[in-house]
Design a protein around this motif. Structure first.
Motif, PDB file in Angstrom:
ATOM      1  N   THR A  59       1.016  -1.262  -0.080  1.00 31.47           N
ATOM      2  CA  THR A  59       0.036  -0.103  -0.133  1.00 31.47           C
ATOM      3  C   THR A  59       0.984   1.195   0.242  1.00 31.47           C
ATOM      4  OG1 THR A  59       0.085   0.274   2.359  1.00 31.47           O
ATOM      5  CG2 THR A  59      -1.775  -1.290   1.507  1.00 31.47           C
ATOM      6  N   ALA A  60       0.172   2.322  -0.354  1.00 33.70           N
ATOM      7  CA  ALA A  60       0.933   3.746  -0.259  1.00 33.70           C
ATOM      8  C   ALA A  60       1.372   3.958   1.144  1.00 33.70           C
ATOM      9  CB  ALA A  60       0.026   4.808  -0.535  1.00 33.70           C
ATOM     10  N   ASP A  61       0.946   3.644   2.386  1.00 35.38           N
ATOM     11  CA  ASP A  61       1.194   3.642   3.540  1.00 35.38           C
ATOM     12  C   ASP A  61       2.354   2.965   3.857  1.00 35.38           C
ATOM     13  OD1 ASP A  61      -0.612   5.459   4.131  1.00 35.38           O
ATOM     14  OD2 ASP A  61      -2.023   4.047   5.124  1.00 35.38           O
ATOM     15  N   GLU A  62       2.333   1.588   3.235  1.00 34.22           N
ATOM     16  CA  GLU A  62       3.698   0.919   3.496  1.00 34.22           C
ATOM     17  C   GLU A  62       4.664   1.320   2.800  1.00 34.22           C
ATOM     18  OE1 GLU A  62       1.483  -3.478   4.067  1.00 34.22           O
ATOM     19  OE2 GLU A  62       1.557  -2.650   2.274  1.00 34.22           O
ATOM     20  N   TYR A  63       4.712   1.959   1.700  1.00 34.93           N
ATOM     21  CA  TYR A  63       5.735   2.424   0.950  1.00 34.93           C
ATOM     22  C   TYR A  63       6.177   3.661   1.457  1.00 34.93           C
ATOM     23  CZ  TYR A  63       5.983  -0.518  -3.134  1.00 34.93           C
ATOM     24  OH  TYR A  63       5.972  -1.673  -3.643  1.00 34.93           O
ATOM     25  N   ALA A  83       6.210   3.836   5.095  1.00 41.10           N
ATOM     26  CA  ALA A  83       6.828   3.737   6.199  1.00 41.10           C
ATOM     27  C   ALA A  83       8.273   2.973   6.100  1.00 41.10           C
ATOM     28  CB  ALA A  83       6.058   2.359   6.826  1.00 41.10           C
ATOM     29  N   ILE A  84       8.447   2.487   4.697  1.00 41.33           N
ATOM     30  CA  ILE A  84       9.799   1.991   4.301  1.00 41.33           C
ATOM     31  C   ILE A  84      10.385   3.456   3.941  1.00 41.33           C
ATOM     32  CG2 ILE A  84      10.826   1.027   2.047  1.00 41.33           C
ATOM     33  CD1 ILE A  84       8.406  -0.740   1.968  1.00 41.33           C
ATOM     34  N   ALA A  85      10.066   4.174   3.420  1.00 44.36           N
ATOM     35  CA  ALA A  85      10.778   5.603   3.089  1.00 44.36           C
ATOM     36  C   ALA A  85      11.235   6.261   4.511  1.00 44.36           C
ATOM     37  CB  ALA A  85      10.142   6.463   2.158  1.00 44.36           C
ATOM     38  N   LEU A 112      19.771   4.382  -2.705  1.00 43.47           N
ATOM     39  CA  LEU A 112      18.357   4.437  -3.193  1.00 43.47           C
ATOM     40  C   LEU A 112      18.434   3.882  -4.517  1.00 43.47           C
ATOM     41  CD1 LEU A 112      17.208   8.003  -2.035  1.00 43.47           C
ATOM     42  CD2 LEU A 112      16.250   5.862  -1.140  1.00 43.47           C
ATOM     43  N   GLN A 113      19.341   4.153  -5.375  1.00 49.53           N
ATOM     44  CA  GLN A 113      19.459   3.411  -6.618  1.00 49.53           C
ATOM     45  C   GLN A 113      19.663   2.143  -6.661  1.00 49.53           C
ATOM     46  OE1 GLN A 113      18.774   4.948  -9.661  1.00 49.53           O
ATOM     47  NE2 GLN A 113      18.061   6.529  -8.402  1.00 49.53           N
ATOM     48  N   ARG A 114      20.531   1.778  -5.563  1.00 41.23           N
ATOM     49  CA  ARG A 114      20.758   0.298  -5.364  1.00 41.23           C
ATOM     50  C   ARG A 114      19.400  -0.489  -5.056  1.00 41.23           C
ATOM     51  NH1 ARG A 114      25.455  -2.801  -4.253  1.00 41.23           N
ATOM     52  NH2 ARG A 114      24.913  -4.950  -3.278  1.00 41.23           N
ATOM     53  N   LEU A 115      18.514   0.195  -4.283  1.00 38.15           N
ATOM     54  CA  LEU A 115      17.289  -0.273  -3.898  1.00 38.15           C
ATOM     55  C   LEU A 115      16.477  -0.286  -4.959  1.00 38.15           C
ATOM     56  CD1 LEU A 115      15.281  -1.303  -1.626  1.00 38.15           C
ATOM     57  CD2 LEU A 115      14.741   0.936  -1.090  1.00 38.15           C
ATOM     58  N   LEU A 116      16.605   0.738  -5.981  1.00 40.41           N
ATOM     59  CA  LEU A 116      15.558   0.474  -7.158  1.00 40.41           C
ATOM     60  C   LEU A 116      16.019  -0.748  -8.077  1.00 40.41           C
ATOM     61  CD1 LEU A 116      13.630   1.892  -9.206  1.00 40.41           C
ATOM     62  CD2 LEU A 116      15.293   3.435 -10.105  1.00 40.41           C
ATOM     63  N   ARG A 117      17.110  -0.774  -8.151  1.00 40.24           N
ATOM     64  CA  ARG A 117      17.859  -2.036  -8.815  1.00 40.24           C
ATOM     65  C   ARG A 117      17.364  -3.229  -8.290  1.00 40.24           C
ATOM     66  NH1 ARG A 117      22.564   1.059  -9.018  1.00 40.24           N
ATOM     67  NH2 ARG A 117      23.516  -0.279  -7.595  1.00 40.24           N
ATOM     68  N   SER A 118      17.160  -3.432  -7.027  1.00 39.75           N
ATOM     69  CA  SER A 118      16.691  -4.598  -6.464  1.00 39.75           C
ATOM     70  C   SER A 118      15.249  -4.747  -6.721  1.00 39.75           C
ATOM     71  CB  SER A 118      16.768  -4.369  -4.675  1.00 39.75           C
ATOM     72  OG  SER A 118      16.404  -5.591  -4.123  1.00 39.75           O
ATOM     73  N   LEU A 143       7.554   5.740  -2.874  1.00 43.84           N
ATOM     74  CA  LEU A 143       8.547   5.735  -1.794  1.00 43.84           C
ATOM     75  C   LEU A 143       9.330   7.041  -1.636  1.00 43.84           C
ATOM     76  CD1 LEU A 143      10.641   2.599  -1.241  1.00 43.84           C
ATOM     77  CD2 LEU A 143      11.580   4.977  -1.298  1.00 43.84           C
ATOM     78  N   ILE A 144       9.818   7.567  -3.230  1.00 41.91           N
ATOM     79  CA  ILE A 144      10.871   8.691  -3.222  1.00 41.91           C
ATOM     80  C   ILE A 144      10.055   9.954  -2.512  1.00 41.91           C
ATOM     81  CG2 ILE A 144      11.888   9.991  -4.818  1.00 41.91           C
ATOM     82  CD1 ILE A 144      13.427   7.649  -4.025  1.00 41.91           C
ATOM     83  N   GLN A 145       8.485   9.968  -2.852  1.00 44.64           N
ATOM     84  CA  GLN A 145       7.731  11.109  -2.603  1.00 44.64           C
ATOM     85  C   GLN A 145       7.934  11.275  -0.708  1.00 44.64           C
ATOM     86  OE1 GLN A 145       4.004  10.764  -4.160  1.00 44.64           O
ATOM     87  NE2 GLN A 145       4.900  11.121  -6.379  1.00 44.64           N
ATOM     88  N   SER A 146       7.788  10.007  -0.314  1.00 45.26           N
ATOM     89  CA  SER A 146       7.805  10.104   1.310  1.00 45.26           C
ATOM     90  C   SER A 146       9.149  10.293   1.785  1.00 45.26           C
ATOM     91  CB  SER A 146       7.337   8.836   1.714  1.00 45.26           C
ATOM     92  OG  SER A 146       5.905   8.422   1.453  1.00 45.26           O
TER      93      SER A 146
END
Length: 232
Positions: free
Chosen positions: A144-148, A150-152, A202-208, A228-231
């Motif tokens: 969910t958007a809330d979960e992303y 929280a990750i951010a 962050l780019q490493r995470l995106l590659r993942s 994620l990036i917005q948060s």
């Protein structure tokens, strides 16, 4: 309270509020097996053993090398000083992160065994209860958007503590049943000044995300990354 024991070529640091008996034995899985305290295991580069302690569950890991060198020297590392050994460094880094209110496992105990100019290392840390990594979750459902968000926020807190997670990927981000996000696996990670390296994290995470999208067809798309990036 943090305690340290150094005897001959062994160096142990531990939190006596979490463990204070049989410290010298607590890194030996056979000790826990004989006590019927082993509750499970997970296999990666080596085996991580899950242990039932008095207050919490622990994860016992012996440090092993990867790659070609790991096939020759599986679990020995070059020694320079106690504080720069991998288990001791990770133990103290986890404490720093918890002090910065980042959700990471509690460090319980770390050991280094020195022999000549090399050492072996072990770490006993908290096993996060009722949690799955993002790979496992995203194979079943979208986040969910809330979960992303929280990750951010956890990544942001880690970065505000100036900790460079050199292997930030979706295997190392957990979500428990209460919706709490956890960051794990801080081996070879460190505190670093500056800002530029944060974008590389962050780019490493995106590659993942993209790697697991292609490999395991996880339920993820680029607009999720935007959330994620917005948060962040």
């Amino acid at each position: 309270m943090l305690e340290t024991r150094k005897q001959n070529n062994n160096y142990i640091v531990f939190d006596d509020s979490l463990i204070n008996d049989n410290i010298e034995c607590c890194f030996d899985v056979q000790f826990w097996q004989k006590s019927n305290k082993v509750i499970g295991s997970a296999t990666g580069r080596g085996t991580t053993w899950f242990i039932q302690l008095a207050e919490i569950q622990g994860a016992l890991r012996h440090y092993r090398r990867g790659g070609l060198l790991g096939k020759i020297i599986s679990d020995h590392y070059f020694f320079t000083c106690w504080q720069k050994t991998r288990s001791i460094a990770e133990f103290h880094l986890l404490r720093e992160l918890r002090d910065a209110n980042v959700n990471v496992p509690k460090p319980i105990a770390a050991r280094v065994k020195k022999k000549w100019g090399t050492y072996q290392a072990d770490l006993l840390s908290e096993k996060v209860p009722d949690a799955q990594d993002l790979v496992a979750i995203l194979q079943q459902r979208s986040l969910t958007a809330d979960e992303y968000s929280a990750i951010a926020k956890q990544i942001k807190k880690m970065h505000q503590a100036q900790v460079n997670h050199t292997d930030l990927n979706i295997h190392n981000i957990l979500l428990d049943k209460q919706g709490k996000v956890w960051l794990i696996d801080f081996d070879k990670c460190y505190q670093q000044s500056g800002e530029k390296w944060k974008e590389k994290n962050l780019q490493r995470l995106l590659r993942s995300f993209n790697k697991e999208l292609n490999k395991r067809q996880i339920k993820w798309q680029m607009r999720d990354w935007d959330l994620l990036i917005q948060s962040y």
